[in-house]
Write a protein that holds these residues in place. Structure first.
Motif, PDB file in Angstrom:
ATOM      1  N   TRP A  44       0.813  -1.213   0.386  1.00 35.86           N
ATOM      2  CA  TRP A  44       0.386   0.247  -0.058  1.00 35.86           C
ATOM      3  C   TRP A  44       0.290   1.302   0.403  1.00 35.86           C
ATOM      4  O   TRP A  44       0.686   2.196  -0.521  1.00 35.86           O
ATOM      5  CB  TRP A  44      -0.607  -0.021   1.671  1.00 35.86           C
ATOM      6  CG  TRP A  44      -1.722   1.547   1.213  1.00 35.86           C
ATOM      7  CD1 TRP A  44      -2.594   1.320   0.797  1.00 35.86           C
ATOM      8  CD2 TRP A  44      -1.605   2.392   2.558  1.00 35.86           C
ATOM      9  NE1 TRP A  44      -3.455   3.042   1.589  1.00 35.86           N
ATOM     10  CE2 TRP A  44      -2.656   3.036   2.446  1.00 35.86           C
ATOM     11  CE3 TRP A  44      -0.508   2.133   3.780  1.00 35.86           C
ATOM     12  CZ2 TRP A  44      -2.831   3.839   3.349  1.00 35.86           C
ATOM     13  CZ3 TRP A  44      -0.714   3.060   5.116  1.00 35.86           C
ATOM     14  CH2 TRP A  44      -1.047   4.270   4.572  1.00 35.86           C
ATOM     15  N   VAL A  45       2.222   1.437   1.178  1.00 31.53           N
ATOM     16  CA  VAL A  45       2.793   2.541   0.902  1.00 31.53           C
ATOM     17  C   VAL A  45       3.858   2.830  -0.368  1.00 31.53           C
ATOM     18  O   VAL A  45       4.066   3.383  -1.107  1.00 31.53           O
ATOM     19  CB  VAL A  45       3.916   2.227   1.829  1.00 31.53           C
ATOM     20  CG1 VAL A  45       2.946   2.728   3.503  1.00 31.53           C
ATOM     21  CG2 VAL A  45       4.681   1.405   1.855  1.00 31.53           C
ATOM     22  N   GLU A  46       4.019   1.543  -0.603  1.00 28.54           N
ATOM     23  CA  GLU A  46       4.846   1.852  -2.887  1.00 28.54           C
ATOM     24  C   GLU A  46       3.672   2.472  -3.383  1.00 28.54           C
ATOM     25  O   GLU A  46       4.621   2.709  -4.432  1.00 28.54           O
ATOM     26  CB  GLU A  46       4.670  -0.047  -2.570  1.00 28.54           C
ATOM     27  CG  GLU A  46       5.918  -0.246  -2.323  1.00 28.54           C
ATOM     28  CD  GLU A  46       6.389  -1.936  -2.919  1.00 28.54           C
ATOM     29  OE1 GLU A  46       5.241  -1.888  -3.172  1.00 28.54           O
ATOM     30  OE2 GLU A  46       7.771  -2.325  -2.022  1.00 28.54           O
ATOM     31  N   GLN A  47       2.692   2.057  -3.190  1.00 27.87           N
ATOM     32  CA  GLN A  47       2.303   4.165  -4.142  1.00 27.87           C
ATOM     33  C   GLN A  47       2.796   5.000  -3.994  1.00 27.87           C
ATOM     34  O   GLN A  47       2.835   6.010  -5.737  1.00 27.87           O
ATOM     35  CB  GLN A  47       1.097   4.102  -3.752  1.00 27.87           C
ATOM     36  CG  GLN A  47       0.145   4.323  -2.374  1.00 27.87           C
ATOM     37  CD  GLN A  47      -0.942   5.165  -2.383  1.00 27.87           C
ATOM     38  OE1 GLN A  47      -2.016   5.514  -2.847  1.00 27.87           O
ATOM     39  NE2 GLN A  47      -1.987   4.454  -1.447  1.00 27.87           N
ATOM     40  N   LEU A  48       3.393   5.174  -3.472  1.00 23.98           N
ATOM     41  CA  LEU A  48       4.899   6.542  -3.683  1.00 23.98           C
ATOM     42  C   LEU A  48       5.399   6.941  -4.644  1.00 23.98           C
ATOM     43  O   LEU A  48       5.613   7.399  -5.101  1.00 23.98           O
ATOM     44  CB  LEU A  48       5.064   6.771  -2.614  1.00 23.98           C
ATOM     45  CG  LEU A  48       4.817   6.769  -1.094  1.00 23.98           C
ATOM     46  CD1 LEU A  48       5.427   7.600   0.460  1.00 23.98           C
ATOM     47  CD2 LEU A  48       3.307   7.937  -0.817  1.00 23.98           C
ATOM     48  N   ALA A  49       6.338   5.137  -5.232  1.00 20.74           N
ATOM     49  CA  ALA A  49       6.602   5.543  -5.826  1.00 20.74           C
ATOM     50  C   ALA A  49       6.177   5.686  -7.853  1.00 20.74           C
ATOM     51  O   ALA A  49       6.482   6.504  -8.424  1.00 20.74           O
ATOM     52  CB  ALA A  49       6.809   3.901  -6.624  1.00 20.74           C
ATOM     53  N   GLU A  50       5.572   6.262  -7.243  1.00 23.05           N
ATOM     54  CA  GLU A  50       4.041   6.875  -9.029  1.00 23.05           C
ATOM     55  C   GLU A  50       4.508   8.295  -8.629  1.00 23.05           C
ATOM     56  O   GLU A  50       4.519   9.528  -9.400  1.00 23.05           O
ATOM     57  CB  GLU A  50       2.911   6.642  -9.143  1.00 23.05           C
ATOM     58  CG  GLU A  50       2.177   6.989  -7.737  1.00 23.05           C
ATOM     59  CD  GLU A  50       0.703   6.436  -7.918  1.00 23.05           C
ATOM     60  OE1 GLU A  50       0.790   5.190  -7.828  1.00 23.05           O
ATOM     61  OE2 GLU A  50      -0.147   7.245  -7.604  1.00 23.05           O
ATOM     62  N   VAL A  51       4.990   9.161  -7.741  1.00 17.91           N
ATOM     63  CA  VAL A  51       5.087  10.645  -6.977  1.00 17.91           C
ATOM     64  C   VAL A  51       6.440  10.893  -7.810  1.00 17.91           C
ATOM     65  O   VAL A  51       7.204  10.134  -7.671  1.00 17.91           O
ATOM     66  CB  VAL A  51       4.966  10.851  -6.092  1.00 17.91           C
ATOM     67  CG1 VAL A  51       4.679  12.531  -5.708  1.00 17.91           C
ATOM     68  CG2 VAL A  51       3.778   9.996  -5.256  1.00 17.91           C
ATOM     69  N   TYR A  92      -0.930  10.706  -1.254  1.00 14.31           N
ATOM     70  CA  TYR A  92      -0.337  10.618  -1.128  1.00 14.31           C
ATOM     71  C   TYR A  92       0.279  10.146   0.457  1.00 14.31           C
ATOM     72  O   TYR A  92       1.273  10.149   1.261  1.00 14.31           O
ATOM     73  CB  TYR A  92       0.976  10.640  -2.002  1.00 14.31           C
ATOM     74  CG  TYR A  92       0.722  10.067  -3.305  1.00 14.31           C
ATOM     75  CD1 TYR A  92       0.905   9.154  -3.519  1.00 14.31           C
ATOM     76  CD2 TYR A  92       0.204  11.896  -3.797  1.00 14.31           C
ATOM     77  CE1 TYR A  92       0.074   8.530  -4.858  1.00 14.31           C
ATOM     78  CE2 TYR A  92      -0.234  10.717  -5.228  1.00 14.31           C
ATOM     79  CZ  TYR A  92       0.346   9.591  -6.117  1.00 14.31           C
ATOM     80  OH  TYR A  92       0.048   9.423  -7.031  1.00 14.31           O
ATOM     81  N   PRO A 134      -0.366   6.990   3.276  1.00 19.06           N
ATOM     82  CA  PRO A 134       1.318   6.283   2.794  1.00 19.06           C
ATOM     83  C   PRO A 134       2.701   7.268   3.478  1.00 19.06           C
ATOM     84  O   PRO A 134       3.334   6.234   4.148  1.00 19.06           O
ATOM     85  CB  PRO A 134       0.975   5.862   1.230  1.00 19.06           C
ATOM     86  CG  PRO A 134      -0.293   6.426   0.948  1.00 19.06           C
ATOM     87  CD  PRO A 134      -0.619   7.084   1.915  1.00 19.06           C
ATOM     88  N   LYS A 139      12.280   9.214   0.647  1.00 16.36           N
ATOM     89  CA  LYS A 139      10.914   8.736  -0.472  1.00 16.36           C
ATOM     90  C   LYS A 139       9.789   9.066   0.002  1.00 16.36           C
ATOM     91  O   LYS A 139       8.959  10.111  -0.559  1.00 16.36           O
ATOM     92  CB  LYS A 139      10.449   6.947  -1.346  1.00 16.36           C
ATOM     93  CG  LYS A 139       9.267   7.365  -2.147  1.00 16.36           C
ATOM     94  CD  LYS A 139      10.006   8.356  -3.754  1.00 16.36           C
ATOM     95  CE  LYS A 139       9.071   8.511  -4.356  1.00 16.36           C
ATOM     96  NZ  LYS A 139       9.527   8.814  -5.974  1.00 16.36           N
TER      97      LYS A 139
END
Lengths: 95, 492
Positions: free
Chosen positions: A37-44, B308, B311, B380
Motif C-alpha cells: 500500500w505505501v509503495e504507491q509513493l513510487a508513482e510520485v 499520498y 502512505p 522517498k
C-alpha cells in the motif's frame, strides 16, 4: 517488494523483538499488505525535491558545551528492574 | 449551586472568581463523577487525593488574593505525559511500574498556572491507533451510543480516554497528543473540541515519544474558548526541546472576536474521498454555509498530493517509532522478562511488552529503515512530505484557513475495523496531511448523525496562526450551537 516469512523474522531480530512462530504467517500477510500500500509513493515524481528534515523553519539552537544537569544517580536508577552499586544490572554478557 | 461538572473552564473560572463555589467543591464534584463513570475506562490512573490537595492550595491562594490563571481547574492528563511520582504507562505493558522522576514541561506549565490533575487517561498503546482499542488497559468507551443501539462505541484515538472524559463531564478539560489526528479524530467522535497547535508550539519534553517529527501536545475541551485558555497555558518555548519554537504565546482567547468578515477559506477538492458518509458530506456543506453567512469567502482549492499523505505517514511515523521505542529494553525502566543472556532478555522483554499494533509498527519502521530500503521508502516519504507541505504553502497564498471534515465517518463499534489495519488507518485521512506539514488544526463539533452520533468540522491554518483557526472555529461553534450531551448510560 514482496515480504516473506524469512524477511519478517529477520526484521524482528533486527528490532530485538521475539515474534512467536505461530504469529509469523499472519504478520507476514499484514506487513506485506501495508508495504504494498505505501509503495504507491513510487508513482510520485520527486525529482529535485529534498526530503523534509525540519517541520517548521527554525535554526537549530546552540548552547555552550557545559554540564547543565545530572548528579542524581538514585533518581536515574529508581525505575530500573535491577540496579546494583550505582549501576544498571543486566544478565551476564561475558562467559 | 450550578452543576459543577457541566461548566466550561471559562465558566468555572468565573464562578471561582465570584466565590459561587470553591475549588474544593469543584474538584470534589469531579472526583465523584469520575468514580461513577469507571465503566467508561477513561482513566488508567485516578489521582483524587492529589486533586483535592491541589484544590485546597488553590482555595488558599484565592483567599489571599493571589489566584493563578487556572487556579483549581481539574484536568485529565493523557497517560503519555510523564508526571512526577505518578505512574505513566503509555497504555503499554512494557512500562509496568514506571514512575517518572520528572514532570513533562506541558503539565508543569499547567500546574504552574494552578490547574490540578484528576488522573491519567487511557489511550492507544504508545498513541498508536485511532480507536483506543490497542491499550494494554483495555478499550476506553465512547459515552455516546447510537440511538436505539446499546453496543459500546470507540471514543476514537489515540487520545480516546481524554476525549471520553471531557465528553462525559468527568474532567473540565484534558490534554491530548496528536501525531496524525490523535486529538482531532477522538474530539470529533466524542462531540468535543480538540486542537493540535503548530509543531513546535508546545514542548515535547517529558511526553513519551512516538514519532518525534509529528508529535504535538494540545487541549481537548467542551468549547473553543476553553481550548484557547488551555493552550495558552500549555504552550511556550522550552530549551529542553530543540524543536520548541522561541516565539511569544499570544492570548488566544482574545482572538475569539467572532468577526471573520473577509476571511478567505479554502475547500480542498481532494478531500472528497470514497467511503465518506453522506452525512459527513452534508455537514461539510453546512460548515461552508455557516462561514459564508458570517462573512467569510470560501473557494475551491487544490492540494494535489493529498492521496499520498497516508502512505507517507505510514512510512515516516513507524520509522520514527521504531527508533524511539528502541529504548524499551528491560534495562532502565519498566518490564523485564528474563532470558538466558542479554540478547534473549531484550527479545523476550520487547516481544511480551509490546502489543500487536506496536509490534506491527516497529516491524514496518525497522523494515523501511533497514539497509537497502532506506532510500526507497524513508527518503522517498520525506520527499513526498515536502510536496505535501508545499501544497499547503501555495494554498495559503490565496486563503487564510482550510475547512474539511475531521473524519470520514462517526464513531464505530468496538471491534469493528480491527481486523484490517489499513481500514483503521483511513480514519486519519483528513487529519494526517496537516500533521505532516506541521500546521495548526482544530476539530469542532458540528452536529449529530441521524442515529445521534457527533460529527466534527476541521479547520487548518498557517503555521503559528492558531488565532485565525480559533476565531473561525468559534464562528462554527456559534453557528452549530452544538448542545447535545451523551446520555450517561455508562452508569451501572
Amino acid at each position: 517488494m514482496a515480504i516473506d516469512k524469512a524477511t519478517v523474522a529477520k526484521v524482528a531480530a533486527l528490532a530485538r523483538m521475539r515474534v512467536p512462530e505461530a504469529e509469523l504467517d499472519a504478520l507476514t500477510g499484514e506487513l506485506g499488505q501495508i508495504i504494498s500500500w505505501v509503495e504507491q509513493l513510487a508513482e510520485v515524481d520527486t525529482t529535485g525535491v529534498e526530503p523534509m528534515t525540519s517541520v517548521v523553519a527554525v535554526d537549530l539552537p546552540r548552547r555552550p558545551d557545559a554540564v547543565t544537569d545530572g548528579g542524581y544517580c538514585e533518581k536515574v536508577l529508581a525505575n530500573a528492574p535491577q540496579g546494583m552499586a550505582g549501576f544498571f544490572a543486566v544478565p551476564k554478557v561475558i562467559e | 449551586m450550578a452543576n459543577l461538572t457541566g461548566l466550561s473552564i471559562a465558566e468555572a473560572l468565573d464562578g471561582l472568581a465570584r466565590r459561587e463555589f470553591s475549588a474544593g467543591e469543584l474538584v470534589q464534584a469531579h472526583v465523584a463523577a469520575m468514580a461513577a463513570a469507571r465503566p467508561l475506562n477513561a482513566y488508567i490512573t485516578e489521582t483524587p487525593e492529589r486533586a483535592i490537595e491541589g484544590a485546597k492550595a488553590a482555595d488558599a491562594r484565592r483567599a489571599r488574593g493571589e489566584a493563578l490563571p487556572l487556579d483549581g481547574i481539574p484536568l485529565a492528563i493523557k497517560d503519555l505525559y510523564c508526571t512526577e511520582g505518578v505512574p505513566t504507562t503509555a497504555a503499554s505493558h512494557i512500562l509496568d511500574g514506571f514512575k517518572p522522576p520528572y514532570e513533562s514541561t506541558v503539565t508543569a506549565n499547567l500546574w504552574r498556572a494552578g490547574a490540578v490533575m484528576l488522573g491519567k487517561t487511557n489511550l492507544d498503546e504508545f498513541a498508536m491507533g485511532s480507536s483506543n482499542t490497542t491499550s494494554y488497559y483495555g478499550a476506553a468507551r465512547n459515552p455516546w451510543r447510537r440511538t436505539g443501539d446499546n453496543r459500546p462505541l470507540v471514543p476514537g484515538g489515540s487520545s480516546g480516554g481524554s476525549a471520553a472524559a471531557v465528553a462525559a463531564r468527568i474532567a473540565l478539560g484534558a490534554t491530548g497528543t496528536d501525531t496524525g489526528g490523535s486529538i482531532r479524530q477522538p474530539g470529533a467522535f466524542c462531540g468535543i473540541v480538540g486542537m493540535k497547535p503548530t509543531y513546535g508550539r508546545c514542548s515535547r519534553w517529558g511526553i513519551v515519544a512516538f514519532a518525534s517529527s509529528l508529535d504535538q501536545a494540545g487541549p481537548m475541551t467542551r468549547s473553543v474558548r476553553d481550548a484557547a485558555i488551555m493552550l495558552r497555558h500549555m504552550a511556550g518555548h522550552d530549551p529542553k526541546d530543540s524543536t520548541s519554537v522561541p516565539r511569544p504565546v499570544p492570548d488566544y482567547a482574545a482572538a475569539l472576536t467572532g468577526d471573520i468578515r473577509g476571511l478567505r477559506v479554502g475547500i480542498p477538492t481532494e478531500y472528497r474521498v470514497d467511503g465518506m458518509s453522506d452525512e459527513v458530506t452534508a455537514l461539510w456543506r453546512q460548515g461552508i454555509a455557516w462561514l459564508e453567512a458570517a462573512g467569510a469567502k470560501t473557494r475551491e482549492i487544490s492540494l494535489p498530493h493529498t492521496k499520498y499523505a497516508l502512505p507517507t505517514y505510514y512510512i515516516i511515523a513507524p520509522a520514527e517509532a521504531s527508533s524511539n521505542l528502541a529504548r524499551y529494553d528491560g534495562v532502565r525502566y519498566g518490564l523485564r522478562v528474563p532470558g538466558g543472556n542479554l540478547r534473549e532478555m531484550y527479545d523476550n522483554t520487547r516481544g511480551e511488552g509490546f502489543g500487536a499494533e506496536v509490534r506491527r509498527r516497529i516491524l514496518i519502521g525497522t523494515y523501511v529503515l533497514s539497509a537497502g530500503y532506506y532510500d526507497a521508502y524513508y527518503l522517498k516519504a520525506g520527499r513526498v512530505r515536502s510536496l505535501i507541505a508545499r501544497d499547503f504553502a501555495s494554498a495559503f497564498e490565496t486563503v487564510d484557513a482550510i475547512l474539511t471534515p475531521t473524519a470520514p465517518t462517526p464513531a464505530f463499534a468496538i471491534g469493528e475495523k480491527s481486523d484490517d489495519p489499513i481500514a483503521m488507518y483511513l480514519n486519519d485521512v483528513f487529519t494526517v496531511p496537516a500533521s505532516l506539514a506541521g500546521l495548526p488544526a482544530i476539530s469542532v463539533p458540528g452536529g449529530l448523525t441521524r442515529d445521534g452520533l457527533p460529527l466534527g468540522l476541521h479547520l487548518i491554518g498557517r503555521a503559528f496562526d492558531e488565532e485565525t483557526v480559533l476565531r473561525a472555529a468559534g464562528v462554527l461553534e456559534t453557528a452549530a450551537s452544538f448542545t447535545a450531551e451523551p446520555q450517561g448510560r455508562w452508569s451501572p
